[in-house]
Design an enzyme around this catalytic site. Structure first.
Site, short mmCIF file in Angstrom:
data_model
loop_
_atom_site.label_atom_id
_atom_site.label_comp_id
_atom_site.label_asym_id
_atom_site.label_seq_id
_atom_site.Cartn_x
_atom_site.Cartn_y
_atom_site.Cartn_z
N ASN A 228 0.82 -1.21 0.00
CA ASN A 228 0.00 0.00 0.00
C ASN A 228 0.85 1.26 0.00
O ASN A 228 1.78 1.38 0.78
CB ASN A 228 -0.95 -0.01 1.21
N ARG A 236 10.56 -5.30 -15.30
CA ARG A 236 11.70 -4.46 -15.67
C ARG A 236 12.00 -3.39 -14.63
O ARG A 236 12.99 -2.68 -14.75
CB ARG A 236 11.46 -3.81 -17.05
N ASP A 283 -2.32 -0.57 11.69
CA ASP A 283 -2.60 0.70 11.00
C ASP A 283 -4.05 1.11 11.24
O ASP A 283 -4.73 1.62 10.36
CB ASP A 283 -2.31 0.55 9.49
N GLY A 318 -6.60 3.38 6.23
CA GLY A 318 -6.27 2.65 7.45
C GLY A 318 -7.17 1.44 7.61
O GLY A 318 -7.89 1.05 6.69
#
Length: 394
Positions: A228, A236, A283, A318
């Protein structure tokens, strides 16, 4: 209870630092772990208070949540002692005994108020609750391209002088900073954090794989909420995600609610990073432990249903994840062991925050921060520095 008495948790499985004892006991005296052993080794003392259970109950070290904004209608950005007290009193319900009060991108004045408040609270807190062991400064030194739920209007370039002012306001208690090292002056701030023993965490960042390498050279050692707010994996351009998988210098946070990343991606991360480097976080927002509804995050309305918190435009904002559920989910998603969980919830964060001499494992002489889980891995009891801070009702 007599302050000179000891608490004995008896006939349980003890996940101690170096071994797992199937028929074990643990003794807590004066805020510390004073004995660990098998039940036949226990010698009862007159003032011992014995809690006898069964080996289906498991004793693990309390979780250290290094990334949590709020819970139970309180948020670190409220800038009040009451808010932090509410967080500290609520978190033992989910098995968390220590945490970093986490700020977010806001005006300089709002951030400084929150930092001042947390610094004062840390120096005055009591032993009965989860311990605020420092502050996590998340933003405002992040990438506008990877703002997520951080308000873009307050994002600014990394600034050593401003950080110094904020660290002074916080009484030296900022322990971890989330920043985007690819932004102007990002490497300078990363180096300064390293020099002053603050964890530099790469997050809300558009860093390429090579830029992450430069940040590691400068002192970065941590990644904020994997997947996140970051450049993803490309064959690549491995990006920040590729660096999280491949660079052993980095501890890596993960929100295992099954929403911030699918269960399969939790397993992919776990298989690559392993319990040696992963740290489980929540979180979480003020809405955790509350009913569904609309709540505030940094001046923005957040809509909460049973599992998810989003801004008006659908951006994840959150979580409402409880640490105990993070444990259950991670074991379900990855088939990891409870020993691995102990590493990811207690040992790794303690080591990263330089607290492993006192916290993060069950060992004689360490703080008596312990959690008793039942056979379903629900929290039965939580002790913070030897005080019973939570007991599940029958």
């Amino acid at each position: 209870m007599d302050t000179h008495s000891s608490i004995i948790i008896y006939n349980v499985t003890v996940y101690s630092e170096n071994q797992t004892l199937k028929n074990g006991y643990i003794k807590l005296t004066n805020k510390k772990i004073t004995e660990i052993g098998e039940i036949h080794q226990y010698v009862r003392q007159p003032k011992d208070h014995v809690i006898e259970l069964s080996p289906s109950y498991k004793v693990i070290p309390g979780a250290i949540d290094v990334h949590i904004h709020g819970v139970n209608n309180a948020d670190a950005m409220d800038g009040t002692a009451e808010a932090l007290k509410t967080m500290a009193r609520t978190l033992p319900k989910e098995g968390t005994t220590s945490f970093l009060a986490t700020t977010m991108t806001q005006s300089n004045e709002a951030v400084e108020k929150a930092l001042r408040n947390a610094g004062t609270y840390i120096e005055e807190q009591t032993d009965a609750d989860a311990e605020v062991v420092g502050i996590h400064l998340e933003g405002p030194f992040i990438s506008p391209k990877r703002a997520g739920a951080q308000p873009p209007t307050h994002i600014q370039d990394p600034n050593v002088t401003l950080f110094q002012e904020w660290q002074k306001a916080a009484g030296g208690h900022i322990k971890l900073v989330t920043l985007a090292p690819e932004q102007p002056n990002g490497l300078a701030l990363t180096s300064y954090l390293k020099e002053t023993n603050v964890v530099a965490s790469i997050g809300h960042s558009d860093s390429t794989y090579d830029q992450v390498g430069e940040a590691i050279e400068a002192g970065a050692s941590h990644i904020t909420h994997l997947y996140n707010g970051m450049r993803g994996l490309h064959h690549r351009e491995p990006g920040l995600l590729g660096a999280a998988y491949l660079r052993d210098e980095l501890f890596v946070e993960l929100i295992t609610d099954g929403i911030h990343c699918r269960p399969e991606m939790v397993k992919l991360a776990y298989d690559q990073i392993t319990s040696e480097r992963m740290i489980l976080i929540t979180d979480s927002l003020r809405a955790k432990w509350l009913k569904n509804g609309t709540y505030d995050l940094g001046g923005q309305p957040v809509h909460v249903n049973d599992t998810t918190a989003t801004l008006a435009d659908g951006t994840l904002a959150g979580s409402i994840l409880k640490m105990n559920d993070a444990i259950k989910n991670t074991m379900s998603f990855t088939n990891c062991s409870l020993e691995d969980i102990v590493k990811m919830t207690a040992e790794n964060p303690a080591k990263q925050l330089n607290l492993f001499d006192t916290k993060g494992s069950i060992k004689i002489g360490k703080d008596a921060d312990i959690v008793v889980l039942n056979e379903n891995l629900d929290v039965e009891m939580t002790f913070c520095r030897g005080t019973l801070s939570f007991k599940k009702e029958d």
